[in-house]
Design a protein around this motif. Structure first.
Motif, mmCIF file in Angstrom:
data_model
loop_
_atom_site.group_PDB
_atom_site.id
_atom_site.type_symbol
_atom_site.label_atom_id
_atom_site.label_comp_id
_atom_site.label_asym_id
_atom_site.label_seq_id
_atom_site.Cartn_x
_atom_site.Cartn_y
_atom_site.Cartn_z
ATOM 1 N N TYR A 1 0.819 -1.216 0.000
ATOM 2 C CA TYR A 1 0.000 0.000 0.000
ATOM 3 C C TYR A 1 0.853 1.266 0.000
ATOM 4 O O TYR A 1 0.375 2.342 0.298
ATOM 5 C CB TYR A 1 -0.988 0.029 1.173
ATOM 6 C CG TYR A 1 -2.089 -0.994 1.053
ATOM 7 C CD1 TYR A 1 -3.113 -0.833 0.140
ATOM 8 C CD2 TYR A 1 -2.104 -2.128 1.865
ATOM 9 C CE1 TYR A 1 -4.137 -1.756 0.024
ATOM 10 C CE2 TYR A 1 -3.116 -3.063 1.760
ATOM 11 C CZ TYR A 1 -4.127 -2.878 0.847
ATOM 12 O OH TYR A 1 -5.138 -3.800 0.743
ATOM 13 N N LYS B 1 3.455 1.538 -2.685
ATOM 14 C CA LYS B 1 3.725 1.685 -4.114
ATOM 15 C C LYS B 1 3.046 0.518 -4.815
ATOM 16 O O LYS B 1 2.482 -0.365 -4.173
ATOM 17 C CB LYS B 1 5.222 1.672 -4.403
ATOM 18 C CG LYS B 1 5.873 0.352 -4.032
ATOM 19 C CD LYS B 1 7.330 0.325 -4.356
ATOM 20 C CE LYS B 1 7.883 -1.069 -4.062
ATOM 21 N NZ LYS B 1 9.114 -1.318 -4.736
ATOM 22 N N TYR C 1 -4.743 0.811 -7.696
ATOM 23 C CA TYR C 1 -5.523 1.298 -6.557
ATOM 24 C C TYR C 1 -4.714 2.348 -5.791
ATOM 25 O O TYR C 1 -3.495 2.449 -5.963
ATOM 26 C CB TYR C 1 -5.940 0.121 -5.648
ATOM 27 C CG TYR C 1 -4.789 -0.747 -5.211
ATOM 28 C CD1 TYR C 1 -4.061 -0.457 -4.063
ATOM 29 C CD2 TYR C 1 -4.416 -1.865 -5.953
ATOM 30 C CE1 TYR C 1 -3.000 -1.246 -3.659
ATOM 31 C CE2 TYR C 1 -3.355 -2.666 -5.564
ATOM 32 C CZ TYR C 1 -2.648 -2.345 -4.415
ATOM 33 O OH TYR C 1 -1.595 -3.130 -4.032
ATOM 34 N N PRO C 2 -5.365 3.157 -4.938
ATOM 35 C CA PRO C 2 -4.640 4.226 -4.237
ATOM 36 C C PRO C 2 -3.559 3.668 -3.311
ATOM 37 O O PRO C 2 -3.773 2.680 -2.609
ATOM 38 C CB PRO C 2 -5.730 4.924 -3.414
ATOM 39 C CG PRO C 2 -7.012 4.511 -4.021
ATOM 40 C CD PRO C 2 -6.786 3.167 -4.632
ATOM 41 N N VAL C 3 -2.396 4.304 -3.339
ATOM 42 C CA VAL C 3 -1.289 3.938 -2.451
ATOM 43 C C VAL C 3 -0.632 5.198 -1.904
ATOM 44 O O VAL C 3 -0.757 6.282 -2.478
ATOM 45 C CB VAL C 3 -0.221 3.076 -3.176
ATOM 46 C CG1 VAL C 3 -0.790 1.725 -3.578
ATOM 47 C CG2 VAL C 3 0.355 3.784 -4.383
ATOM 48 N N ASP C 4 0.047 5.037 -0.791
ATOM 49 C CA ASP C 4 0.905 6.068 -0.199
ATOM 50 C C ASP C 4 0.199 7.391 0.116
ATOM 51 O O ASP C 4 0.771 8.458 -0.037
ATOM 52 C CB ASP C 4 2.125 6.323 -1.097
ATOM 53 C CG ASP C 4 3.258 7.002 -0.324
ATOM 54 O OD1 ASP C 4 3.345 6.786 0.898
ATOM 55 O OD2 ASP C 4 4.037 7.758 -0.938
ATOM 56 N N ASN C 5 -1.052 7.299 0.516
ATOM 57 C CA ASN C 5 -1.759 8.478 1.018
ATOM 58 C C ASN C 5 -2.946 7.994 1.851
ATOM 59 O O ASN C 5 -3.119 6.797 2.052
ATOM 60 C CB ASN C 5 -2.195 9.416 -0.125
ATOM 61 C CG ASN C 5 -3.156 8.759 -1.101
ATOM 62 O OD1 ASN C 5 -3.891 7.831 -0.773
ATOM 63 N ND2 ASN C 5 -3.167 9.247 -2.330
ATOM 64 N N GLN D 1 -5.919 7.753 1.052
ATOM 65 C CA GLN D 1 -6.808 6.940 0.233
ATOM 66 C C GLN D 1 -6.340 5.485 0.143
ATOM 67 O O GLN D 1 -7.048 4.642 -0.385
ATOM 68 C CB GLN D 1 -6.917 7.527 -1.185
ATOM 69 C CG GLN D 1 -7.555 8.889 -1.228
ATOM 70 C CD GLN D 1 -9.073 8.824 -1.103
ATOM 71 O OE1 GLN D 1 -9.640 7.772 -0.938
ATOM 72 N NE2 GLN D 1 -9.718 9.964 -1.179
ATOM 73 N N ALA D 2 -5.140 5.191 0.643
ATOM 74 C CA ALA D 2 -4.645 3.813 0.625
ATOM 75 C C ALA D 2 -5.269 2.974 1.736
ATOM 76 O O ALA D 2 -5.093 1.770 1.768
ATOM 77 C CB ALA D 2 -3.123 3.797 0.757
ATOM 78 N N GLN D 3 -6.007 3.616 2.629
ATOM 79 C CA GLN D 3 -6.640 2.903 3.737
ATOM 80 C C GLN D 3 -8.013 2.383 3.317
ATOM 81 O O GLN D 3 -8.657 2.928 2.425
ATOM 82 C CB GLN D 3 -6.782 3.837 4.935
ATOM 83 C CG GLN D 3 -5.441 4.320 5.463
ATOM 84 C CD GLN D 3 -5.608 5.311 6.594
ATOM 85 O OE1 GLN D 3 -6.646 5.385 7.227
ATOM 86 N NE2 GLN D 3 -4.568 6.076 6.863
ATOM 87 N N PRO E 1 -9.099 1.252 -1.542
ATOM 88 C CA PRO E 1 -8.589 0.338 -2.579
ATOM 89 C C PRO E 1 -9.659 -0.630 -3.102
ATOM 90 O O PRO E 1 -9.748 -0.854 -4.309
ATOM 91 C CB PRO E 1 -7.453 -0.404 -1.864
ATOM 92 C CG PRO E 1 -6.973 0.583 -0.839
ATOM 93 C CD PRO E 1 -8.237 1.232 -0.351
#
Length: 159
Positions: free
Chosen positions: A43, A45, A70-74, A76-78, A82
């Motif tokens: 989550y 990269k 999917y969203p990563v490193d912010n 939105q990665a929670q 995703p």
């Protein structure tokens, strides 16, 4: 091959297509199965080696393939962002199924590491009305996913 990237509703999320061109195949009107690849990367990269090379492998096996970024490193990665991206990606494939010659009865999802977690979440939450609505969809927007995998099935029996 149709290789495009479609933005999804979640921040920094997209779906990249590797749709086999029906005009270069002798089976021009044959619908093909589809594989959605969810790369790993903790989550933080998205691993390249678990993205395009895997999608192209499935193309060589006769699948249309898609990479879910999917969203990563912010923030939105929670959870649930995703998996909401996966809901949206499936709805996009379902929407274009006729145009892309996708056999909607044979859509598969696979993932590596964090991507396997996203695929597993979907496998358990595919019918969750609250998440479907949060993804901006209705149940009829989604195809029935055939199955999932968290590894590769190489060889002639993988289709």
């Amino acid at each position: 091959m149709l290789n495009q990237r479609f933005a999804l509703a979640e921040e920094n999320a997209s779906l990249e297509t590797f749709v086999i061109d029906p005009n270069i195949s002798s089976k021009q009107t044959k619908k093909r199965p589809a594989m959605i690849v969810c790369p790993g990367g903790a989550y933080v990269k998205l691993a390249h080696r678990e993205s395009e090379p895997i999608a192209l492998h499935y193309n060589s096996e006769g699948f249309h393939s898609f990479i879910l970024r999917y969203p990563v490193d912010n923030e939105q990665a929670q959870y649930p962002y995703p998996v909401l991206s996966l809901f949206q990606a499936l709805a996009l494939i379902n929407k274009h199924a006729e145009e892309w010659f996708v056999d909607v009865s044979k859509i598969y999802v696979m993932g590596f590491s964090a991507g396997g977690h996203v695929a597993g979440l979907y496998a358990n939450l595919w019918n969750n009305q609250e998440l479907i609505e949060q993804a901006g969809l209705v149940k009829d927007d989604l195809p029935k996913v055939k199955g999932g995998d968290s590894g590769l099935s190489f060889g002639k029996n993988s289709c």
